[in-house]
Design a protein around this motif. Structure first.
Motif, mmCIF file in Angstrom:
data_model
loop_
_atom_site.group_PDB
_atom_site.id
_atom_site.type_symbol
_atom_site.label_atom_id
_atom_site.label_comp_id
_atom_site.label_asym_id
_atom_site.label_seq_id
_atom_site.Cartn_x
_atom_site.Cartn_y
_atom_site.Cartn_z
ATOM 1 N N LEU A 552 15.053 14.780 47.358
ATOM 2 C CA LEU A 552 14.941 14.890 45.907
ATOM 3 C C LEU A 552 14.418 16.267 45.505
ATOM 4 O O LEU A 552 14.937 16.901 44.573
ATOM 5 N N ALA A 553 13.405 16.755 46.218
ATOM 6 C CA ALA A 553 12.826 18.057 45.882
ATOM 7 C C ALA A 553 13.867 19.176 46.063
ATOM 8 O O ALA A 553 13.970 20.078 45.218
ATOM 9 N N GLU A 554 14.622 19.121 47.158
ATOM 10 C CA GLU A 554 15.617 20.168 47.407
ATOM 11 C C GLU A 554 16.734 20.134 46.378
ATOM 12 O O GLU A 554 17.224 21.177 45.925
ATOM 13 N N MET A 555 17.162 18.930 45.981
ATOM 14 C CA MET A 555 18.234 18.840 44.993
ATOM 15 C C MET A 555 17.763 19.312 43.627
ATOM 16 O O MET A 555 18.506 19.963 42.894
ATOM 17 N N MET A 556 16.529 19.004 43.274
ATOM 18 C CA MET A 556 16.000 19.445 41.985
ATOM 19 C C MET A 556 15.868 20.965 41.946
ATOM 20 O O MET A 556 16.177 21.605 40.941
ATOM 21 N N GLU A 557 15.437 21.552 43.039
ATOM 22 C CA GLU A 557 15.326 23.002 43.097
ATOM 23 C C GLU A 557 16.710 23.652 43.032
ATOM 24 O O GLU A 557 16.905 24.680 42.378
ATOM 25 N N ALA A 558 17.694 23.051 43.714
ATOM 26 C CA ALA A 558 19.056 23.582 43.676
ATOM 27 C C ALA A 558 19.634 23.524 42.271
ATOM 28 O O ALA A 558 20.286 24.470 41.807
ATOM 29 N N GLN A 559 19.403 22.418 41.581
ATOM 30 C CA GLN A 559 19.904 22.300 40.213
ATOM 31 C C GLN A 559 19.321 23.393 39.326
ATOM 32 O O GLN A 559 20.033 24.045 38.553
ATOM 33 N N LYS A 560 18.013 23.628 39.435
ATOM 34 C CA LYS A 560 17.372 24.667 38.625
ATOM 35 C C LYS A 560 17.943 26.045 38.950
ATOM 36 O O LYS A 560 18.163 26.874 38.050
ATOM 37 N N SER A 561 18.183 26.272 40.238
ATOM 38 C CA SER A 561 18.708 27.569 40.658
ATOM 39 C C SER A 561 20.077 27.837 40.045
ATOM 40 O O SER A 561 20.341 28.928 39.529
ATOM 41 N N TRP A 562 20.967 26.837 40.078
ATOM 42 C CA TRP A 562 22.301 27.019 39.501
ATOM 43 C C TRP A 562 22.247 27.103 37.978
ATOM 44 O O TRP A 562 23.039 27.815 37.361
ATOM 45 N N GLU A 563 21.317 26.360 37.370
ATOM 46 C CA GLU A 563 21.161 26.459 35.908
ATOM 47 C C GLU A 563 20.736 27.864 35.493
ATOM 48 O O GLU A 563 21.205 28.399 34.489
ATOM 49 N N ARG A 564 19.835 28.466 36.285
ATOM 50 C CA ARG A 564 19.403 29.832 35.988
ATOM 51 C C ARG A 564 20.539 30.828 36.181
ATOM 52 O O ARG A 564 20.594 31.860 35.511
ATOM 53 N N ARG A 565 21.450 30.496 37.065
ATOM 54 C CA ARG A 565 22.553 31.404 37.361
ATOM 55 C C ARG A 565 23.609 31.424 36.260
ATOM 56 O O ARG A 565 24.271 32.457 36.034
ATOM 57 N N LEU A 566 23.782 30.336 35.549
ATOM 58 C CA LEU A 566 24.857 30.220 34.556
ATOM 59 C C LEU A 566 24.828 31.315 33.488
ATOM 60 O O LEU A 566 25.843 32.000 33.279
#
Length: 608
Positions: A552-566
């Motif tokens: 869960l922690a890794e997926m949440m961090e990945a989501q934030k990372s891609w959101e910042r990239r958009l």
């Protein structure tokens, strides 16, 4: 005798120059510790940004404190310096620039080892073993190897930097080193094709063909003597040399590309602070009987491994593609059909950057997956060069018959800009090297950009003929170990070998575990279909602190990372397709986090 896992020296070397890398290695090398040597990013590639990112991630994974940037193209060096912390990088033009990092100051007092510019791996290992620096001369090197007591590293010649990496790897393991002549690509392709067609009709039986292939491969690695009761690591441009030395455990690493990254991935994963295998993904689309999948799930669960399965309709191309690249895991097991797909032969006619008329022929295979849009499919394309100006791309005398010049570069650029179209299209029965895997709905063309949410997992592929191309692709995508097959196998074989490897050979070195499992499964038979790739000292180590929390922690961090990239993509003027793809990654993680939280953390809504 088990090999002790080496530590990793806090100093890494990034360079395209083998002699510089050798000199720096001899300066900072220490017994029982591995000096990471990595080539510079290849800035001529379309994915040049990813080339830089992979090296940054590898250096971070290794835990090194200083990266020595040796000779490489200025563009590559500048890209690394821009991507890495300033305090982390040091530009070195010679070993003198790094004397303050020397591991043993007496090395400066001893006479350097004088060595030729050929057989550079042997000279590097000798200098490391003797605690001396190395200097190069135009005189030919001595025709000798470094003997082995327990483990032997065998390196195919032809890639000098790979020889230096082989020397550092051997030194860290306390191993010997033997160099063998480079096998011509045309012969490598012919021998691999022999395994692919082992069951085809002909005058010889499959057993006779297999014996012939073993003898021919043995002839390609002359003077290789396995240590009694020991083991071997083969560094190869493509051949599974281990099949000719079935009396000892063997593993394989590819001399090109990114050998240095692969070695770091394997050794870093075995450091004491690493937990090993906590999370496993099992893929069984139901295209073939796969008793090993259910059995593996039970064994792994007993070892406290979190298991996620994709089976039947759930093992669609889209679901498996997303899982392979995005879901966090440490172990991935496939059970399905694998083989080269039918496809197309396209002919292009154009003038290259020098204005030279060209006729370029390529073979195309397709992998197809569903998307959220009902009438749109996600298509992955595999391309194999067939011929240029009437000369076969695999012709060993190609360079004598044509000048490639800018023909390929123009072709790649023009296709990327959609500026050229094929003048002729025809269907063909087989696209050699496409290596598609059958999922529930369509063919999965495995060409992953990364694995397990940028992890370095172990991959076991029980599909038939699954080592040839896929080992290289998955190793390039950062798997730390890959087990695949050379020729067709039966479901009962896969079950017997996998269960013995995972359950009965627990915590043994992975190549030794596979070797023992195949010996038990096949006994007096000459069959040894499974081949392992990766550094030798890796083990199946199972256990978990709290896998659901980690996932869960890794997926949440990945989501934030891609959101910042958009928003950055929009500012950079990225294409609509890239922006849309990035948005789909955000959506994937949002859906996964919601479902995962509901199942494992019902009191949480998936947000921190």
């Amino acid at each position: 005798m088990p090999l002790k896992v080496p530590s990793i020296r806090p100093v890494a070397i990034v360079s395209d120059d083998a002699q510089s890398a050798a000199q720096l290695s001899c300066l900072v090398g220490m017994r029982g510790a591995y000096v990471a040597v990595i080539d510079g990013p290849r800035m001529g590639r379309d994915d040049r940004k990813a080339e830089v990112t992979r090296r940054r991630n590898t250096l971070a994974r290794s835990g090194v404190k200083t990266a020595l940037l040796g000779p490489m193209p200025e563009e590559a060096r500048a890209a690394l310096q821009a991507d890495l912390p300033k305090r982390f990088c040091r530009v070195v033009n010679g070993w003198e620039d790094a004397q303050d990092l020397i591991a043993d100051h007496k090395r400066l007092e001893r006479e350097p080892l004088v060595w030729g510019r050929d057989r550079i791996g042997i000279g590097t290992l000798k200098a490391l073993t003797e605690g001396r620096r190395i200097e190069f001369t135009d005189e030919p090197s001595r025709m000798e190897n470094v003997p082995a007591a327990n483990h032997l590293v065998v390196c195919e010649e032809g890639e000098p930097l790979s020889e230096v990496i082989a020397a550092n790897y051997a030194f860290a393991l306390g191993a010997g080193l033997t160099l063998i002549p480079r096998v011509p690509k045309v012969l490598t392709d012919e021998l691999l094709e022999g395994f692919y067609g082992l069951q085809d009709p002909g005058d010889l039986s499959p057993t006779e063909r297999l014996q012939s292939l073993k003898h021919r491969i043995s002839a390609c690695c002359p003077n290789v003597k396995a240590p009694q009761g020991g083991s071997i690591t083969f560094l190869t441009s493509g051949l599974p040399f281990g099949i000719a030395h079935a009396d000892v455990p063997t593993t394989h690493l590819f001399t090109y590309p990114d050998l240095g990254i692969c070695v770091v991935n394997g050794i870093a994963a075995e450091q004491p602070e690493k937990l090993g295998v906590e999370i496993a993904v099992l893929v069984d689309p139901g295209t073939t009987p796969a008793p090993e999948i259910e059995a593996s799930a039970k064994v792994l669960a007993k070892r406290r491994v979190f298991v996620r399965g994709y089976s039947g309709r759930g093992a669609s191309v889209r679901a498996v593609t997303e899982a392979v690249e995005l879901f966090p895991y440490d172990l991935l097991i496939f059970a399905t059909h694998c083989g080269d797909a039918d496809g197309y032969r396209w002919t292009y006619e154009y003038k290259d950057y020098e204005g030279v008329p060209r006729t370029f022929v390529v073979d195309i295979a397709l992998g197809v997956g569903q998307t959220d849009e009902e009438e749109m499919l996600d298509v992955m394309q595999y391309m194999r060069f067939h011929s240029l100006d009437g000369v076969s791309w695999t012709d060993p005398k190609k360079a004598e018959k044509i000048t490639v010049g800018s023909a390929v570069r123009y072709f790649v650029d023009a296709r990327a800009q959609d500026e050229i179209k094929p003048v002729k299209r025809e269907e063909i029965e087989r696209v050699t090297g496409s290596a598609v895997m059958k999922m529930f709905d369509h063919n999965y063309l495995a060409m992953p950009r990364h694995l397990g949410n940028k992890a370095t997992p172990i991959i076991i592929n029980n599909a038939c003929v699954s080592w040839h191309e896929l080992a290289k692709r998955f190793m390039f995508a950062d798997c730390r170990a890959y087990i695949g097959t050379l020729y067709p196998i039966m479901p009962a074989e896969a079950d017997a070998v996998m269960m013995a490897t995972i359950e009965k050979q627990f915590e043994k070195e992975l190549p030794h575990a596979l070797w023992s499992a195949q010996n038990a499964a096949y006994k007096g038979s000459s069959r040894r279909p499974y081949v392992v790739s990766g550094v030798y000292c890796q083990r199946f180590r199972f256990g978990s602190k709290n896998a659901p929390e980690r996932i869960l922690a890794e997926m949440m961090e990945a989501q934030k990372s891609w959101e910042r990239r958009l928003p950055k993509l929009a500012e950079e003027g990225a294409s609509d397709s890239i922006i849309k793809r990035t948005g789909s990654l955000v959506d994937y993680y949002a859906a996964e986090i919601a479902a995962f939280s509901k199942r494992w953390h019902p009191k949480r809504d998936g947000r921190r």
